[in-house]
Each structure stands twice: as structure tokens, then as C-alpha cells.
Design a protein around this motif. Structure first.
Motif, PDB file in Angstrom:
ATOM      1  N   ASN A 406       0.841  -1.201   0.000  1.00  0.00           N
ATOM      2  CA  ASN A 406       0.000   0.000   0.000  1.00  0.00           C
ATOM      3  C   ASN A 406       0.877   1.253   0.000  1.00  0.00           C
ATOM      4  OD1 ASN A 406      -2.205  -1.675   0.174  1.00  0.00           O
ATOM      5  ND2 ASN A 406      -2.575  -1.303   2.341  1.00  0.00           N
ATOM      6  N   VAL A 407       0.609   2.155  -0.929  1.00  0.00           N
ATOM      7  CA  VAL A 407       1.355   3.406  -1.023  1.00  0.00           C
ATOM      8  C   VAL A 407       0.365   4.561  -0.911  1.00  0.00           C
ATOM      9  CG1 VAL A 407       2.797   4.867  -2.506  1.00  0.00           C
ATOM     10  CG2 VAL A 407       3.182   2.391  -2.445  1.00  0.00           C
ATOM     11  N   TYR A 408       0.658   5.502  -0.013  1.00  0.00           N
ATOM     12  CA  TYR A 408      -0.193   6.675   0.159  1.00  0.00           C
ATOM     13  C   TYR A 408       0.480   7.866  -0.529  1.00  0.00           C
ATOM     14  CZ  TYR A 408      -2.213   3.542   3.565  1.00  0.00           C
ATOM     15  OH  TYR A 408      -2.778   2.433   4.166  1.00  0.00           O
ATOM     16  N   PRO A 409      -0.113   8.362  -1.614  1.00  0.00           N
ATOM     17  CA  PRO A 409       0.540   9.392  -2.428  1.00  0.00           C
ATOM     18  C   PRO A 409       0.985  10.630  -1.670  1.00  0.00           C
ATOM     19  CG  PRO A 409      -1.377   8.513  -3.577  1.00  0.00           C
ATOM     20  CD  PRO A 409      -1.400   7.943  -2.191  1.00  0.00           C
ATOM     21  N   LEU A 410       0.262  11.002  -0.622  1.00  0.00           N
ATOM     22  CA  LEU A 410       0.559  12.256   0.069  1.00  0.00           C
ATOM     23  C   LEU A 410       1.990  12.296   0.604  1.00  0.00           C
ATOM     24  CD1 LEU A 410      -0.521  14.967   1.031  1.00  0.00           C
ATOM     25  CD2 LEU A 410      -1.357  13.831   3.091  1.00  0.00           C
ATOM     26  N   GLU A 411       2.478  11.170   1.112  1.00  0.00           N
ATOM     27  CA  GLU A 411       3.844  11.126   1.637  1.00  0.00           C
ATOM     28  C   GLU A 411       4.860  11.462   0.550  1.00  0.00           C
ATOM     29  OE1 GLU A 411       6.952   7.917   3.713  1.00  0.00           O
ATOM     30  OE2 GLU A 411       5.022   7.233   2.900  1.00  0.00           O
ATOM     31  N   ILE A 412       4.660  10.903  -0.640  1.00  0.00           N
ATOM     32  CA  ILE A 412       5.581  11.143  -1.758  1.00  0.00           C
ATOM     33  C   ILE A 412       5.432  12.573  -2.258  1.00  0.00           C
ATOM     34  CG2 ILE A 412       6.330  10.286  -4.023  1.00  0.00           C
ATOM     35  CD1 ILE A 412       4.750   7.682  -3.319  1.00  0.00           C
ATOM     36  N   GLU A 413       4.194  13.056  -2.320  1.00  0.00           N
ATOM     37  CA  GLU A 413       3.937  14.427  -2.789  1.00  0.00           C
ATOM     38  C   GLU A 413       4.613  15.450  -1.893  1.00  0.00           C
ATOM     39  OE1 GLU A 413      -0.434  13.320  -4.743  1.00  0.00           O
ATOM     40  OE2 GLU A 413      -0.297  14.314  -2.794  1.00  0.00           O
ATOM     41  N   HIS A 414       4.529  15.236  -0.580  1.00  0.00           N
ATOM     42  CA  HIS A 414       5.171  16.163   0.358  1.00  0.00           C
ATOM     43  C   HIS A 414       6.683  16.189   0.139  1.00  0.00           C
ATOM     44  CE1 HIS A 414       1.887  16.547   3.733  1.00  0.00           C
ATOM     45  NE2 HIS A 414       1.666  17.320   2.694  1.00  0.00           N
ATOM     46  N   TRP A 415       7.267  15.012  -0.069  1.00  0.00           N
ATOM     47  CA  TRP A 415       8.717  14.949  -0.251  1.00  0.00           C
ATOM     48  C   TRP A 415       9.128  15.612  -1.575  1.00  0.00           C
ATOM     49  CZ3 TRP A 415      12.729  14.978   2.472  1.00  0.00           C
ATOM     50  CH2 TRP A 415      13.979  14.593   1.982  1.00  0.00           C
ATOM     51  N   LEU A 416       8.419  15.328  -2.631  1.00  0.00           N
ATOM     52  CA  LEU A 416       8.739  15.936  -3.919  1.00  0.00           C
ATOM     53  C   LEU A 416       8.569  17.455  -3.871  1.00  0.00           C
ATOM     54  CD1 LEU A 416       7.084  13.430  -6.439  1.00  0.00           C
ATOM     55  CD2 LEU A 416       9.533  13.860  -6.148  1.00  0.00           C
ATOM     56  N   ALA A 417       7.480  17.920  -3.240  1.00  0.00           N
ATOM     57  CA  ALA A 417       7.207  19.360  -3.185  1.00  0.00           C
ATOM     58  C   ALA A 417       8.301  20.107  -2.435  1.00  0.00           C
ATOM     59  CB  ALA A 417       5.854  19.623  -2.542  1.00  0.00           C
ATOM     60  N   GLY A 418       9.077  19.398  -1.592  1.00  0.00           N
ATOM     61  CA  GLY A 418      10.152  20.032  -0.853  1.00  0.00           C
ATOM     62  C   GLY A 418      11.418  20.237  -1.655  1.00  0.00           C
ATOM     63  N   HIS A 419      11.481  19.675  -2.872  1.00  0.00           N
ATOM     64  CA  HIS A 419      12.679  19.854  -3.712  1.00  0.00           C
ATOM     65  C   HIS A 419      12.670  21.259  -4.306  1.00  0.00           C
ATOM     66  CE1 HIS A 419      15.694  19.344  -6.815  1.00  0.00           C
ATOM     67  NE2 HIS A 419      16.047  18.188  -6.244  1.00  0.00           N
ATOM     68  N   PRO A 420      13.795  21.972  -4.241  1.00  0.00           N
ATOM     69  CA  PRO A 420      13.807  23.366  -4.716  1.00  0.00           C
ATOM     70  C   PRO A 420      13.509  23.540  -6.201  1.00  0.00           C
ATOM     71  CG  PRO A 420      16.031  22.584  -4.176  1.00  0.00           C
ATOM     72  CD  PRO A 420      15.081  21.561  -3.650  1.00  0.00           C
ATOM     73  N   ALA A 421      13.652  22.500  -6.994  1.00  0.00           N
ATOM     74  CA  ALA A 421      13.394  22.628  -8.435  1.00  0.00           C
ATOM     75  C   ALA A 421      11.930  22.405  -8.791  1.00  0.00           C
ATOM     76  CB  ALA A 421      14.261  21.643  -9.227  1.00  0.00           C
ATOM     77  N   ILE A 422      11.146  21.874  -7.833  1.00  0.00           N
ATOM     78  CA  ILE A 422       9.759  21.486  -8.132  1.00  0.00           C
ATOM     79  C   ILE A 422       8.789  22.571  -7.700  1.00  0.00           C
ATOM     80  CG2 ILE A 422       7.928  19.848  -7.539  1.00  0.00           C
ATOM     81  CD1 ILE A 422       9.963  17.642  -7.605  1.00  0.00           C
TER      82      ILE A 422
END
Length: 499
Positions: A406-422
Motif C-alpha cells: 500500500n502506497v499513500y501518495p501524500l507522503e511522496i507528494e510532500h517529499w517531492l514538493a520540498g525539492h527546490p526545483a519542483i
């Protein structure tokens, strides 16, 4: 006999000269006494036109004082207020009108050209936003004799976005709207000293019920905002000395990147609230760097939409938490096996309280599937920590099952959104022959970056099965009518293979 809880009439008696509404475009103001007089005149006019208890009165308008005129007028005569999403297509609007069969529809002059397209089957209309409407709100009829009104009678019907199928009319009783406001005022400590500006569309529960009505009931002031931009919002927050505001994450994204935000201190603001969708942690960081209180909440049209409280101090420590259930509602988390979730286990959010909706209009089966033993099954997933603070994990339907995990997208979205290029990121599952579903990230960029670098960035934080197997680059992520990232549209784009 009027229902004894005509709280606007009571508020107008208590603080008649206090400013209730300010039009953010024209700066025109209305006191509580004037607002109540407008709604009484509108009620008289509606009654004279044949509107009776249970009849629907629709409104197609941008944010405008007519929302309050008609909602409170319907409350006085027992009619049902139906605000319409003006961003919908003509076909979608006609389908909603066919479903709710209103006796009248108010159409703002901005949408006047739609009148013959929406009323060609005998539906009567009246024009909002010009002199003819001002004549209505000062209609000189005597007070109409009305039928008794119960707290369980319907007051408003708000249509859901329809992103998972046919749009549903959520019927909200006098009691539901009243108790959402009471619960919010008491739990959030709102008072007549509070001022907000409403930028969220008032056809949506967030614009109408989340903050506007509780602020008015408390005796505070609501500024009506129309078109939103980050720069304009900063200016208005300071101009009107706002103390509290509710925006969605996409609005906050625009706000924190406005140059005006960087140089403003917001001396009157007590707290910035985020709702409608989980908020990226980078937005929390932008406010905390300026020493500003920021937190998020959770709700839905069917319940409230206010259900949790967290202090700004706790929100800084427990970033991403919506807090604990408010004073007058109950929450529990249920796992797929029907058992209640324990600490840090994920379960579906169930809500119970007097703020709950009555039923879906003309959709008995959908009502029975959503409400069971008085509990609303929200379709949203959350977990609770050992101190009782709740964290939203995502939609049940958005959960990705890849290789049996089971993968919950929000965890990945939060991590990606923290990248300065995104700039923005959203994660969904797309069909995959090997894995069942493949974790797929849709991103818009501030600066160019290679997918391999993004994968290495994810490897530093996420388990291997959570790392996106595909990155799809878009200039801008599509949004729904209320500003949420549209994951149904993303799924279409992913299935078509467009970049």
C-alpha cells in the motif's frame, strides 16, 4: 411561526450597527441590521412570487452579497438555497437544474447571456447585480405568513464536484449549518473582533460554511473577495485588517511566491488556515520563517465542513496534523476489516455530529452507502498518533497498491514538493502489467532537473516501492473547480501517454 433560531435576526438585534459584510471590490459595507433587512425583504419578495417551504431557489453568481441575501431569506420562509458552480459547463448546469427543479433562479449580470440557455423550460429567473436586484432586496411587502420551520428542515443544497461520477446534491438542514457554526466558534475561539476575506467560491461549502457563516454568527465581519491573486490577497488582508483567512493549498502557493508576501508583516493576522486538500510542508515553512501562525483543517460538504482543531503552536510541532476532533463532533478510524484503527494505523475517517448532512437529493442508495448508523463514511484515510492528533493520509480511492504494497501518495507528494526545483507535484497509480499499479509522479518545475536526480532524491527518504517509476512533466498541473489538483485529469493524461 418562525423557527426560534433565526440567528441573523438575533445577531442584528444584539449588534445592529456592527459591519457584517464588506464588498472587497467596491468597499460598500452592510451592517448586521442592514443585512437582516435585506434578507427579510428578499424573503417577502420570494414569498410574493409563490416560493413556499421546501421549494428550491438557485443562484448562479460569482462571490456576491446575494449569497447571504438568498440563504438567509430561504431560511426565513423554509425554502432551500441552491448555489450553483458557475465554472461548470452549460450541460452540467442544466443537469443540476433538472435534478433540483428550482422554482426560481437568480443569475448575476456577469452570466446574463446564459439565462435563455438555462431557463428555456419554464424556469423563472431574476437578475443579480444591478438596480433591479436592489429593488428586490428593498421590496416593500408586508411580512409574509410562513409555515412552521423545524431545525431538521432543509436550508441549503450544495452540489459536490462530481469528480467521481454524477454530481450529488448534499442537503444541509438548519441544524447542520447552525451546529457547524457553533462548533467552529467555540472550538476555534472566534469572536466579533474577527474579520475574514472569503476568496473561496461561495457555491462551495468552504466559501460559505467553513468560515463566512461562523464569523457572522460570532458578530465578526466578512469581506467578499472575488478574483484571487497572491498579491491582491496580501493587499486586502492588510487593508481590511483581517485576523483569519481560509485558502486552499494552490492559493497559498500563489500567496507565498508573491513579492508582496515577502515584505508584509500581517500585524492583525491571528492565523492562516488551509483546507480542501492536504497542504505541502513547504507552505508551512514559508509562514514559520516569517513568524506567522499557520495550520490546516479537514472537512467535506457532507460534514461541517469543520471537524478538527489544532493550535498554531501545536501545528508548528506536528506539521501536517489537522489536530483533534472539535467539541461537538465525533471521529473514528475504521480499517478495511471493519475494526477500529489503533495508534499510527491507517483507517477510513468516520464522522458523527449534528453538523452532518441529511441526505443526497434524489440519491437514496448513495445516501445509504455513505451514512450508516449515524456515521458518515468519508472515503478519506487518516492515522492518529499516540497523543491523539490526526493526520490525513489521502483519499481511499487514491491509495496505490503496487506489488502488493500500500502506497499513500501524500507522503511522496510532500517529499517531492520540498525539492527546490519542483513547483507542484501529484502522485497517482497507473495500470501496470507487472506491479498492478505503478507509482507515477506528475510535476511542474521551477528549474530544469533530470528524472534520475529526482529518483536519487526520493531514495534518500522513501522506501524503494514508493519511489515513482515514472515522472511526467507538465507546465501546470490541472485543477478542479475549487482549486484542488485534478487527479482524474492526471489519470487521463497518464493513460494517453501525453507529456
Amino acid at each position: 411561526m418562525r423557527w426560534e433560531m433565526d440567528w441573523l435576526e438575533h445577531r442584528a438585534r444584539l449588534t445592529p450597527r456592527k459591519n457584517a459584510i464588506i464588498d472587497g471590490e467596491t468597499n460598500k459595507t452592510w451592517t448586521f441590521s442592514e443585512l437582516n433587512e435585506r434578507s427579510c425583504a428578499t424573503a417577502n419578495w420570494l414569498y410574493a412570487r409563490g416560493t413556499r417551504k421546501g421549494d428550491r431557489v438557485a443562484l448562479l453568481s460569482p462571490n456576491h452579497i446575494s449569497y447571504f441575501d438568498l440563504l438567509f431569506a430561504c431560511g426565513k420562509i423554509g425554502a432551500i438555497f441552491v448555489p450553483l458552480n458557475w465554472r461548470l459547463s452549460q450541460h452540467e448546469l442544466r443537469a443540476i437544474l433538472a435534478d433540483c427543479t428550482p422554482i426560481l433562479i437568480g443569475i448575476h449580470q456577469q452570466f446574463e447571456t446564459l439565462t435563455p440557455l438555462l431557463t428555456n423550460e419554464g424556469l423563472s429567473s431574476f437578475l443579480i447585480g444591478e438596480e433591479s436586484y436592489e429593488a428586490i432586496v428593498s421590496y416593500p411587502a408586508k411580512t409574509a405568513a410562513i409555515e412552521p420551520i423545524s431545525e431538521t428542515d432543509a436550508l441549503a443544497m450544495i452540489y459536490t464536484g462530481g469528480t467521481t461520477g454524477k454530481s450529488k446534491g448534499v442537503v444541509l438542514s438548519h441544524r447542520a449549518i447552525l451546529w457547524n457554526a457553533i462548533n467552529t466558534i467555540v472550538s476555534w475561539s472566534l469572536s466579533m473582533d474577527d474579520t475574514t476575506i472569503t476568496y473561496l467560491p461561495m457555491f462551495h461549502t468552504g466559501g460559505l460554511n467553513a468560515l463566512s457563516l461562523p464569523i457572522l454568527m460570532a458578530g465578526g465581519t466578512v469581506v467578499i473577495g472575488d478574483s484571487f491573486s497572491g498579491a491582491k490577497a496580501v493587499e486586502s488582508l492588510q487593508k481590511y485588517r483581517c485576523t483569519i483567512i481560509l485558502l486552499v493549498p494552490t492559493m497559498y502557493h500563489s500567496l507565498i511566491h508573491a513579492k508582496e508576501f515577502k515584505v508584509s508583516s500581517f500585524p492583525n493576522m491571528k492565523v492562516f488556515l488551509s483546507g480542501a486538500a492536504p497542504c505541502p510542508l513547504q507552505i508551512y515553512e514559508a509562514f514559520y520563517k516569517k513568524g506567522l501562525a499557520f495550520k490546516e483543517g479537514y472537512g467535506l460538504t457532507e460534514a461541517g465542513p469543520n471537524n478538527f482543531y489544532i493550535s498554531p503552536e501545536d501545528a508548528e510541532i506536528k506539521r501536517g496534523s489537522v489536530g483533534k476532533p472539535m467539541l461537538f463532533n465525533s471521529i473514528k478510524l475504521i480499517k478495511s476489516d471493519g475494526c477500529e484503527a489503533r495508534t499510527n494505523e491507517v483507517g477510513e475517517i468516520l464522522i458523527k455530529g449534528k453538523h452532518s448532512f441529511s441526505f443526497y437529493w434524489n440519491q437514496e442508495q448513495a445516501t445509504q452507502e455513505t451514512v450508516k448508523d449515524g456515521w458518515i463514511y468519508t472515503g478519506d484515510l487518516a492515522k492518529r498518533d499516540d497523543e491523539g492528533y490526526f493526520y490525513i493520509v489521502g483519499r481511499k480511492k487514491d491509495m496505490i497498491i503496487t506489488g502488493g504494497e500500500n502506497v499513500y501518495p501524500l507522503e511522496i507528494e510532500h517529499w517531492l514538493a520540498g525539492h527546490p526545483a519542483i513547483n507542484e507535484a501529484a502522485v497517482i497509480g497507473l495500470h501496470d502489467e507487472k506491479w498492478g499499479e505503478r507509482v507515477t509522479a506528475f510535476i511542474s518545475l521551477k528549474n530544469p532537473i533530470e528524472d534520475d536526480e529526482l529518483k536519487r532524491y526520493c531514495e534518500s527518504k522513501l522506501g524503494g516501492y514508493k519511489i515513482p517509476k515514472q515522472f511526467i512533466h507538465l507546465k501546470e498541473l490541472p485543477k478542479t473547480h475549487v482549486g484542488k489538483i485534478d487527479k482524474n485529469k492526471l489519470k487521463e493524461i497518464g493513460m494517453q501517454g501525453r507529456t
